[in-house]
Design a protein around this motif. Structure first.
Motif, mmCIF file in Angstrom:
data_model
loop_
_atom_site.group_PDB
_atom_site.id
_atom_site.type_symbol
_atom_site.label_atom_id
_atom_site.label_comp_id
_atom_site.label_asym_id
_atom_site.label_seq_id
_atom_site.Cartn_x
_atom_site.Cartn_y
_atom_site.Cartn_z
ATOM 1 N N ALA A 67 3.400 43.530 -93.565
ATOM 2 C CA ALA A 67 2.079 43.520 -92.927
ATOM 3 C C ALA A 67 2.022 44.499 -91.760
ATOM 4 O O ALA A 67 1.027 45.210 -91.578
ATOM 5 C CB ALA A 67 1.749 42.106 -92.453
ATOM 6 N N MET A 68 3.094 44.563 -90.970
ATOM 7 C CA MET A 68 3.124 45.496 -89.844
ATOM 8 C C MET A 68 3.070 46.939 -90.330
ATOM 9 O O MET A 68 2.470 47.808 -89.690
ATOM 10 C CB MET A 68 4.387 45.273 -89.010
ATOM 11 N N GLY A 69 3.689 47.199 -91.472
ATOM 12 C CA GLY A 69 3.676 48.550 -92.017
ATOM 13 C C GLY A 69 2.363 48.930 -92.665
ATOM 14 O O GLY A 69 2.081 50.112 -92.864
ATOM 15 N N ALA A 70 1.545 47.934 -92.984
ATOM 16 C CA ALA A 70 0.288 48.207 -93.679
ATOM 17 C C ALA A 70 -0.880 48.457 -92.727
ATOM 18 O O ALA A 70 -1.836 49.155 -93.083
ATOM 19 C CB ALA A 70 -0.052 47.042 -94.609
ATOM 20 N N VAL A 71 -0.822 47.884 -91.525
ATOM 21 C CA VAL A 71 -1.953 47.985 -90.595
ATOM 22 C C VAL A 71 -1.757 49.179 -89.667
ATOM 23 O O VAL A 71 -0.725 49.299 -88.996
ATOM 24 C CB VAL A 71 -2.111 46.691 -89.767
ATOM 25 N N GLU A 72 -2.748 50.040 -89.598
ATOM 26 C CA GLU A 72 -2.681 51.259 -88.790
ATOM 27 C C GLU A 72 -3.018 50.932 -87.329
ATOM 28 O O GLU A 72 -4.182 50.792 -86.962
ATOM 29 C CB GLU A 72 -3.655 52.295 -89.344
#
Length: 256
Positions: A67-72
């Motif tokens: 999730a952290m890697g998906a949200v800009e």
């Protein structure tokens, strides 16, 4: 005799070289600079590096890292600060508030996920107290079935709404109101997470927490320092665990 070109010689708009006088040496044009691909703030690579750092700091839950890697994150900070968006630092978002460090966001959500989840490993309904700029709500939206996020400052509520609109997260609901009162209409919650700390966990939060659920929030200890606290609810009992020191804005009631 050939006519000498005027000075300074101008390149035609199509980028071709102006005619050279006879007998003169051909001077090569300077190479054009081309920005390397995949290194901008929109690239997955920069978020992957942030996730790798989080993993090195001890965040191990793949749901959180994904999730952290998906949200800009850079889409939630002011334009003057975008170059710091993927550093592990808190940044001002206006009205005396900040966006938490990525490591703190990941840590708190990982603690929340260690509580009550469904068969697919997702959280059920989550209450977030202190929407801020909306970044944590976006991350929560990828690991929970429903997110109710309450913000007491109208300016930040509006900013979060604008920031989240492009992400099209139908399971994230933004509410303007007093976060200390929780949101009874969405209860009971599998998890409650707060971005502000008071001297005690409000009873309204524990009342709205489902059995088996968790509250993850900062709290001011008797020493005057803030620490991260986890409250677990079992049948007829609350268990509170004090973890590491943190620094959050004070928890306040009312709206502004």
């Amino acid at each position: 005799m050939s006519r000498r070109p005027s000075f300074p010689a101008r390149l035609p708009e199509d980028g071709t070289r102006p005619p050279q006088p006879r007998g003169s040496a051909s001077v090569p044009l300077p190479p054009q600079r081309v920005a390397p691909a995949g290194v901008g703030l929109d690239s997955q690579a920069i978020r992957t590096r942030m996730v790798q750092k989080l993993a090195a700091q001890g965040v191990g839950d793949p749901r959180v890292l994904g999730a952290m890697g998906a949200v800009e994150r850079h889409r939630f900070v002011d334009s003057a600060l975008v170059n710091q968006a993927y550093e592990d630092t808190s940044l001002p978002i206006g009205l005396g508030q900040t966006i938490s460090k990525p490591s703190v966001v990941a840590r708190m959500i990982e603690l929340l996920l260690a509580g009550r989840t469904d068969a697919q490993g997702r959280l059920g309904r989550v209450l977030e107290v202190g929407t801020g700029c909306g970044y944590q709500a976006a991350v929560l939206g990828l690991v929970a079935s429903e997110v109710y996020s309450v913000e007491r400052l109208r300016g930040l509520h509006d900013k979060a709404r604008d920031n989240l609109r492009p992400f099209r997260l139908p399971n994230v609901h933004l509410l303007f109101g007093d976060g200390m009162a929780g949101y009874a209409k969405g209860a009971p919650y599998a998890g409650i997470i707060a971005a502000a700390g008071g001297e005690a966990i409000p009873q309204t939060w524990t009342d709205q927490l489902a059995v088996g659920g968790r509250i993850v929030a900062p709290m001011v200890l008797a020493t005057g320092q803030q620490a991260l606290v986890v409250v677990e609810k079992t049948a007829g009992q609350l268990k509170q665990t004090v973890l590491e020191s943190v620094h959050f804005v004070p928890l306040k009631s009312g709206v502004a």
